[in-house]
Scaffold this motif. Structure first.
Motif, mmCIF file in Angstrom:
data_model
loop_
_atom_site.group_PDB
_atom_site.id
_atom_site.type_symbol
_atom_site.label_atom_id
_atom_site.label_comp_id
_atom_site.label_asym_id
_atom_site.label_seq_id
_atom_site.Cartn_x
_atom_site.Cartn_y
_atom_site.Cartn_z
ATOM 1 N N ASN A 5 2.125 11.921 -9.889
ATOM 2 C CA ASN A 5 1.641 13.369 -9.772
ATOM 3 C C ASN A 5 2.633 14.412 -9.956
ATOM 4 N N HIS A 63 0.633 -1.332 0.087
ATOM 5 C CA HIS A 63 0.051 -0.001 -0.124
ATOM 6 C C HIS A 63 0.866 1.303 0.072
ATOM 7 N N ASP A 64 1.689 1.200 0.902
ATOM 8 C CA ASP A 64 2.494 2.466 1.062
ATOM 9 C C ASP A 64 3.455 2.925 -0.291
ATOM 10 N N TYR A 65 3.949 1.484 -0.881
ATOM 11 C CA TYR A 65 4.729 1.507 -2.158
ATOM 12 C C TYR A 65 3.880 2.191 -3.163
ATOM 13 N N LYS A 103 1.496 4.122 -2.807
ATOM 14 C CA LYS A 103 1.142 5.696 -2.650
ATOM 15 C C LYS A 103 2.543 6.436 -3.274
ATOM 16 N N TYR A 104 3.755 5.841 -3.086
ATOM 17 C CA TYR A 104 5.010 6.502 -3.598
ATOM 18 C C TYR A 104 4.719 6.456 -5.098
ATOM 19 N N ARG A 162 2.111 6.804 -6.892
ATOM 20 C CA ARG A 162 1.186 7.781 -7.008
ATOM 21 C C ARG A 162 1.772 9.154 -6.927
ATOM 22 N N ILE A 163 2.642 9.421 -6.117
ATOM 23 C CA ILE A 163 3.382 10.685 -5.740
ATOM 24 C C ILE A 163 4.270 10.926 -6.963
#
Length: 379
Positions: free
Chosen positions: A94, A83-85, A87-88, A90-91
């Protein structure tokens, strides 16, 4: 989960799958033991149903329970780990979107050592390069505008004078020969000045873009400076200037391009004459160091303000004092001097106070050859 020892995305996926499988096996084992315990208790209490046999739950039902439980545990565990990966990622996405929209101040954090961490690092480097290129383009555009305005300002005056004098002479057929010759001489001098400005502009462009070949040879720097001082004698005489040359060595041999070095010191001497008229003296000092020659061109006229010294070598820069007719030019003389010094791997510095304005040039006695420097091609 921080996994700094993982070097690739493939290794990360394998690691997450391995952890998820281990946790799933543990949960499956505990679930199987729990089912067995529950079945035993139900049999002990005498409870019977179609799903319960003499050995506990029906094997098919037990298998479905364990399969569904395993899938659920594996999916939840793998999702938690990645999950955190995600999110990274997606960062990063963006950040790429912001950069694509022109926001070059976006900085993407580098949180891993794998491909996505490298991607973030390269994107940050790319946006810095883009910002640098845009800044260079902005400076180039500003320089181009300066060039246009400077050329228009510096070439318009002599050109207007030439057209004016020649037009007036042409419209006066009865003009006596002496007067006609006088105005033709003025127009000729203006045309010479115009040619000088044009040559200076083209010469600077060639130097700045390294399009001018360097013809390296051995020369006597003392002899070169003495020759240039002799050639400047008419200017010294015109403005009532004395000149002084100081050198303890009879000869100082060095490697360099004689024509470019002559242009370098000619520009410095012309500059000293322009701004040193009030000082009545131009002094040139030459000193030999262990591996270099140190040349100082000193005048005792106009004192350059401290805040303007750092701007002297800028393209098209001229201090306000230089806007007069006597000292006006393209503002490229000192910029050309700096370019020639750099081509010879030397340094130049300036200081100006009531004790005089000193331009100090340090040139290595041995020329440092580079692959990009041509020593035999013609200009």
């Amino acid at each position: 989960m921080k996994t700094k020892f993982i070097k690739s995305f493939e290794e990360r996926l394998a690691f997450y799958i391995f952890i998820s499988v281990i946790i799933t096996v543990v949960v499956e084992t505990l679930t199987s033991l729990l089912i067995y315990r529950i079945s035993s208790e139900l049999r002990f209490m005498g409870y019977r149903s179609s799903m319960i046999g003499p050995d506990g739950l029906n094997p098919a039902v037990r298998g479905w329970i364990l399969l569904l439980m395993g899938i659920l545990v594996f999916v939840l565990c793998f999702y938690y780990l990645i999950h955190d990966y995600m999110k990274y990622i997606r960062i990063i996405a963006n950040g790429i979107k912001d950069i694509a929209q022109g926001n070059f101040d976006t900085e993407i954090p580098v949180r891993s050592l794998d491909e996505f961490g490298e991607m973030a690092s390269y994107l940050n480097q790319m946006q810095e390069n883009i910002k640098e290129i845009m800044e260079r383009e902005r400076v180039a555009e500003h320089t181009k505008n300066d060039l246009i305005s400077s050329v228009a300002h510096d070439l318009r005056t002599p050109l207007t004078s030439i057209i004016g004098y020649l037009g007036w002479v042409r419209e006066q057929p009865d003009l006596d020969e002496r007067t006609r010759q006088k105005y033709l001489d003025i127009a000729y001098r203006k045309a010479q000045h115009l040619e000088q400005l044009t040559n200076e502009l083209f010469g600077f462009v060639k130097l700045e873009h390294r399009e001018m070949s360097i013809h390296v040879g051995i020369l006597d720097i003392r002899q070169l400076l003495e020759q240039l001082l002799d050639e400047c004698y008419p200017s010294f005489e015109k403005y009532g200037l004395e000149n002084e040359f100081i050198c303890q060595e009879e000869r100082i041999m060095m490697e360099g391009d004689g024509n470019l070095l002559a242009r370098l010191f000619e520009n410095l001497l012309n500059n000293a004459v322009k701004y040193g008229k009030d000082g009545k003296l131009i002094r040139v000092e030459l000193e030999k160091k262990i591996e270099s020659a140190v040349i100082k061109v000193i005048n005792y006229g106009y004192v350059i303000p401290e805040q303007e010294i750092g701007k002297l070598f800028r393209k098209f820069y001229r201090i306000e004092h230089s806007r007069s007719q006597d000292t006006g030019g393209t503002g490229l003389g000192l910029a050309i001097v700096e370019q020639i010094v750099q081509l010879h791997h030397g340094t130049i510095s300036v200081k100006s106070d009531l004790q005089g304005t000193v331009f100090e040039v340090i040139l290595p006695l041995t020329f440092i050859h580079e692959e990009s420097v041509s020593t035999d091609a013609s200009e």
